[in-house]
Motif scaffolding. Sequence first.
Motif, PDB file in Angstrom:
ATOM      1  N   LEU A   1      35.768  64.316  70.105  1.00 21.13           N
ATOM      2  CA  LEU A   1      35.315  62.931  69.956  1.00 21.13           C
ATOM      3  C   LEU A   1      34.562  62.435  71.185  1.00 21.13           C
ATOM      4  N   TRP A   2      34.683  63.144  72.294  1.00 19.06           N
ATOM      5  CA  TRP A   2      34.077  62.664  73.535  1.00 19.06           C
ATOM      6  C   TRP A   2      32.560  62.575  73.454  1.00 19.06           C
ATOM      7  N   TYR A   3      31.909  63.485  72.771  1.00 19.50           N
ATOM      8  CA  TYR A   3      30.445  63.440  72.658  1.00 19.50           C
ATOM      9  C   TYR A   3      29.976  62.215  71.862  1.00 19.50           C
ATOM     10  N   PRO A   4      30.523  61.960  70.672  1.00 18.57           N
ATOM     11  CA  PRO A   4      30.109  60.748  69.957  1.00 18.57           C
ATOM     12  C   PRO A   4      30.471  59.460  70.714  1.00 18.57           C
ATOM     13  N   ILE A   5      31.623  59.461  71.379  1.00 18.94           N
ATOM     14  CA  ILE A   5      32.013  58.276  72.154  1.00 18.94           C
ATOM     15  C   ILE A   5      31.012  58.040  73.281  1.00 18.94           C
ATOM     16  N   ALA A   6      30.643  59.097  73.991  1.00 17.56           N
ATOM     17  CA  ALA A   6      29.688  58.968  75.091  1.00 17.56           C
ATOM     18  C   ALA A   6      28.328  58.506  74.594  1.00 17.56           C
ATOM     19  N   LEU A   7      27.881  59.036  73.460  1.00 20.22           N
ATOM     20  CA  LEU A   7      26.592  58.610  72.905  1.00 20.22           C
ATOM     21  C   LEU A   7      26.623  57.160  72.445  1.00 20.22           C
ATOM     22  N   HIS A   8      27.718  56.755  71.827  1.00 22.40           N
ATOM     23  CA  HIS A   8      27.845  55.360  71.381  1.00 22.40           C
ATOM     24  C   HIS A   8      27.861  54.428  72.587  1.00 22.40           C
ATOM     25  N   PHE A   9      28.608  54.792  73.629  1.00 21.47           N
ATOM     26  CA  PHE A   9      28.644  53.981  74.848  1.00 21.47           C
ATOM     27  C   PHE A   9      27.257  53.876  75.466  1.00 21.47           C
ATOM     28  N   THR A  10      26.559  55.018  75.563  1.00 24.36           N
ATOM     29  CA  THR A  10      25.221  55.021  76.155  1.00 24.36           C
ATOM     30  C   THR A  10      24.270  54.146  75.356  1.00 24.36           C
ATOM     31  N   ASP A  11      24.328  54.236  74.042  1.00 27.51           N
ATOM     32  CA  ASP A  11      23.473  53.413  73.182  1.00 27.51           C
ATOM     33  C   ASP A  11      23.768  51.931  73.393  1.00 27.51           C
ATOM     34  N   ASP A  12      25.044  51.564  73.373  1.00 28.33           N
ATOM     35  CA  ASP A  12      25.416  50.162  73.585  1.00 28.33           C
ATOM     36  C   ASP A  12      24.994  49.677  74.969  1.00 28.33           C
ATOM     37  N   PHE A  13      25.200  50.525  75.981  1.00 32.27           N
ATOM     38  CA  PHE A  13      24.848  50.153  77.347  1.00 32.27           C
ATOM     39  C   PHE A  13      23.346  49.916  77.479  1.00 32.27           C
ATOM     40  N   MET A  14      22.553  50.831  76.914  1.00 29.39           N
ATOM     41  CA  MET A  14      21.095  50.700  77.007  1.00 29.39           C
ATOM     42  C   MET A  14      20.596  49.463  76.261  1.00 29.39           C
ATOM     43  N   ARG A  15      21.169  49.191  75.104  1.00 26.38           N
ATOM     44  CA  ARG A  15      20.768  48.001  74.353  1.00 26.38           C
ATOM     45  C   ARG A  15      21.131  46.724  75.111  1.00 26.38           C
ATOM     46  N   THR A  16      22.319  46.709  75.691  1.00 23.71           N
ATOM     47  CA  THR A  16      22.748  45.541  76.454  1.00 23.71           C
ATOM     48  C   THR A  16      21.866  45.344  77.682  1.00 23.71           C
ATOM     49  N   ALA A  17      21.573  46.431  78.376  1.00 27.01           N
ATOM     50  CA  ALA A  17      20.696  46.336  79.552  1.00 27.01           C
ATOM     51  C   ALA A  17      19.313  45.851  79.161  1.00 27.01           C
ATOM     52  N   HIS A  18      18.782  46.357  78.058  1.00 28.54           N
ATOM     53  CA  HIS A  18      17.459  45.930  77.594  1.00 28.54           C
ATOM     54  C   HIS A  18      17.473  44.458  77.197  1.00 28.54           C
ATOM     55  N   ASP A  19      18.486  44.042  76.439  1.00 31.32           N
ATOM     56  CA  ASP A  19      18.580  42.643  76.002  1.00 31.32           C
ATOM     57  C   ASP A  19      18.744  41.705  77.188  1.00 31.32           C
ATOM     58  N   THR A  20      19.506  42.130  78.184  1.00 37.10           N
ATOM     59  CA  THR A  20      19.710  41.300  79.373  1.00 37.10           C
ATOM     60  C   THR A  20      18.412  41.181  80.156  1.00 37.10           C
ATOM     61  N   ALA A  21      17.677  42.270  80.297  1.00 36.82           N
ATOM     62  CA  ALA A  21      16.409  42.234  81.009  1.00 36.82           C
ATOM     63  C   ALA A  21      15.386  41.384  80.260  1.00 36.82           C
ATOM     64  N   ALA A  22      15.372  41.481  78.941  1.00 33.94           N
ATOM     65  CA  ALA A  22      14.423  40.686  78.151  1.00 33.94           C
ATOM     66  C   ALA A  22      14.757  39.207  78.229  1.00 33.94           C
ATOM     67  N   THR A  23      16.029  38.877  78.248  1.00 37.41           N
ATOM     68  CA  THR A  23      16.454  37.478  78.345  1.00 37.41           C
ATOM     69  C   THR A  23      16.144  36.920  79.721  1.00 37.41           C
ATOM     70  N   ALA A  24      16.272  37.762  80.753  1.00 40.87           N
ATOM     71  CA  ALA A  24      16.022  37.319  82.121  1.00 40.87           C
ATOM     72  C   ALA A  24      14.517  37.254  82.440  1.00 40.87           C
ATOM     73  N   GLY A  25      13.706  37.744  81.510  1.00 37.95           N
ATOM     74  CA  GLY A  25      12.258  37.688  81.718  1.00 37.95           C
ATOM     75  C   GLY A  25      11.709  38.902  82.435  1.00 37.95           C
TER      76      GLY A  25
END
Length: 63
Positions: free
Chosen positions: A38-62
Motif C-alpha cells: 500500500l505504500w506506493y499508492p499512499i505515496a502517490l496520493h500524498f504527492t498528488d494532494d501535496f502538489m495540488r495544494t502547493a499549486h492552489d496556494t501559489a495561484a491564490t497568493a498570486g
Amino acid sequence: MHFTNLGQSGLNYFLLQSILAFISGLVFSVIYLQTGSLWYPIALHFTDDFMRTAHDTAATAGG
C-alpha cells in the motif's frame, strides 16, 4: 469525500473531479495489485494532494 465539493463548486467541476478520482482509484488499485504494498499508492496520493495544494496556494497568493 469528493462528493462534499458538490455544494462548493459547479456541477461540471464536480463531475470532472469525480471522474478523475475514480480513475486515480483504479490506477492506485493496479499499483497495489502489482506491488503488493500500500505504500506506493499512499505515496502517490500524498504527492498528488501535496502538489495540488502547493499549486492552489501559489495561484491564490498570486505567484
